[in-house]
Design an enzyme around this catalytic site. Structure first.
Site, short mmCIF file in Angstrom:
data_model
loop_
_atom_site.label_atom_id
_atom_site.label_comp_id
_atom_site.label_asym_id
_atom_site.label_seq_id
_atom_site.Cartn_x
_atom_site.Cartn_y
_atom_site.Cartn_z
N ASP A 1 10.20 6.83 11.52
CA ASP A 1 8.52 7.55 11.40
C ASP A 1 8.05 5.74 10.43
O ASP A 1 9.04 5.11 9.41
CB ASP A 1 8.83 8.35 9.84
CG ASP A 1 7.05 7.73 9.54
OD1 ASP A 1 6.27 7.82 10.34
OD2 ASP A 1 6.74 8.47 8.27
N LEU A 2 7.88 5.05 11.47
CA LEU A 2 7.26 3.89 11.75
C LEU A 2 6.12 4.00 10.85
O LEU A 2 5.36 4.12 11.82
CB LEU A 2 8.14 3.16 12.47
CG LEU A 2 9.27 2.85 13.11
CD1 LEU A 2 9.46 2.23 14.64
CD2 LEU A 2 10.24 2.32 12.63
N ASN B 1 2.00 1.47 8.63
CA ASN B 1 1.88 1.04 8.29
C ASN B 1 2.63 0.05 6.98
O ASN B 1 2.46 -1.28 6.93
CB ASN B 1 0.60 0.62 8.04
CG ASN B 1 -0.54 0.61 9.28
OD1 ASN B 1 -0.22 0.13 10.15
ND2 ASN B 1 -0.85 2.07 10.26
N THR B 2 3.27 1.05 6.17
CA THR B 2 4.24 0.63 4.71
C THR B 2 5.06 0.80 4.97
O THR B 2 5.99 0.03 4.50
CB THR B 2 3.28 0.83 4.04
OG1 THR B 2 1.48 0.61 3.74
CG2 THR B 2 3.97 0.72 2.20
N LYS C 1 10.73 5.00 7.43
CA LYS C 1 11.43 6.69 7.04
C LYS C 1 12.48 6.66 7.55
O LYS C 1 11.89 6.98 8.64
CB LYS C 1 10.28 7.28 6.73
CG LYS C 1 9.47 7.49 5.39
CD LYS C 1 8.45 8.58 4.43
CE LYS C 1 7.34 7.50 3.91
NZ LYS C 1 6.16 8.59 4.41
N GLY D 1 -3.76 8.20 16.25
CA GLY D 1 -2.49 7.40 15.54
C GLY D 1 -1.51 8.73 15.59
O GLY D 1 -1.05 9.67 15.45
N ASP E 1 1.42 9.76 13.78
CA ASP E 1 1.25 10.04 12.74
C ASP E 1 0.01 10.80 12.43
O ASP E 1 1.04 12.58 11.94
CB ASP E 1 1.42 9.08 11.60
CG ASP E 1 0.23 8.24 11.02
OD1 ASP E 1 -0.27 7.69 12.64
OD2 ASP E 1 0.21 7.24 10.32
N THR F 1 -14.38 -1.92 -16.11
CA THR F 1 -14.39 -2.86 -14.76
C THR F 1 -13.49 -1.59 -13.78
O THR F 1 -13.20 -0.85 -13.22
CB THR F 1 -14.43 -3.93 -14.76
OG1 THR F 1 -15.34 -4.62 -15.25
CG2 THR F 1 -14.07 -4.23 -13.50
#
Ligand SMILES: Nc1ncnc2c1ncn2[C@@H]1O[C@H](COP(=O)(O)OP(=O)(O)OP(=O)(O)O)[C@@H](O)[C@H]1O
Ligand SMILES: CC(C)(CO)[C@@H](O)C(=O)NCCC(=O)O
Ligand SMILES: [K+]
Length: 242
Positions: free
Chosen positions: A5-6, A8-9, A12, A100, A102, A175
């Protein structure tokens, strides 16, 4: 079989045996250099000696080409999943040139033709998709809580980098709290609104941030960490039978 599983972050992978049980698994941050990271894993993959590698990638043609080049050296057959809006397991009204991989596989891994389902993926982007008896109706894409926070840090002067936690959706008095609670509410609020509009759809969540987000959703949620892998297995299983 080896499954990749490629995202964006992270990259796996799962190695499964003849009966589909996971015998090895890992997830690694690829820092926008997935092919290089894969290169470092080729020895390991060679030792695993799978008879096939099935790949989900949302990295685009250029990076996929580099990944192909790296995997070619292994002499193990491999194949990228291609989204098919007319698949027998699930029809989709979404453009399959755009959807996508995924997202589609997560849905394919969850789909049940007897049910109405809302599949929520909580990775680099949060995706919310509606499926009515194996018909994908479409969905929504949001930046993840971390991407939202980064955009506030980079787009404002007075909101500076901080490491607060995403643990409440009540109004903040600092904040740091206002930022974290506002961002979490943007996603939780959207999920609650969508689930309100579709009261008889089962809520299913997956991905790295699913646990953080699901706590604040006001309906029961089914957490599943195996959806993409299950989708990959269903996809290639179906292909081999037809
Ligand atoms: N500072 C951060 N910035 C971005 N992501 C972060 C940060 N800290 C933690 N993360 C985690 O990185 C995860 C993204 O990868 P994860 O594996 O969890 O989901 P994913 O669906 O596989 O993502 P992708 O497939 O897009 O790589 C986010 O879900 C988030 O939990
Ligand atoms: C939405 C993400 C980033 C989720 O990982 C991925 O599925 C993607 O890049 N999709 C392409 C756009 C779309 O699904 O319409
Ligand atoms: K992009």
């Amino acid at each position: 079989m080896l499954w990749l599983d490629l995202g964006n972050t992270r990259l796996k992978y799962w190695l499964t045996d003849d009966i589909g049980q996971i015998v090895a698994h890992d997830a690694k941050q690829h820092l926008q250099a997935p092919a290089e990271l894969l290169m470092g894993l080729t020895d390991r993959f060679e030792r695993y000696a799978p008879d096939f590698i099935g790949i989900s990638s949302v990295l685009g043609d250029n990076l996929n080409a580099k990944v192909s080049e790296t995997l070619s050296r292994l002499n193990i057959p491999f194949e990228f999943v291609h989204v098919d809006a007319a698949h027998a397991l699930m029809k989709s009204a979404y453009s399959d040139q755009q959807l996508g991989c995924d997202r589609w596989l997560q849905m394919l891994g969850a789909v049940d033709k007897k049910k109405r389902q809302c599949v929520i993926g909580c990775g680099t982007a949060v995706t919310i998709d509606l499926i009515d008896h194996a018909e994908h109706l479409g969905g929504y894409i949001f930046p993840s809580i971390y991407l939202q926070r980064e955009s506030l840090f980079s787009g404002t002067k007075q909101i500076t980098i901080s490491n607060g936690t995403f643990d409440s959706v009540n109004q903040g008095l600092t904040t740091q709290d206002a930022v974290h609670r506002g961002i979490l509410l943007s996603i939780v609020g959207a999920i609650n609104e969508i689930s309100h509009r579709h009261p008889n759809f089962e809520l299913i969540m997956t991905g790295g941030d699913a646990a953080i987000i699901s706590q604040h959703v006001n309906r029961p949620v089914r957490l599943r960490d195996d959806l993409l892998l299950n989708g990959l297995a269903r996809y290639f299983d179906y292909r081999n039978k037809s």
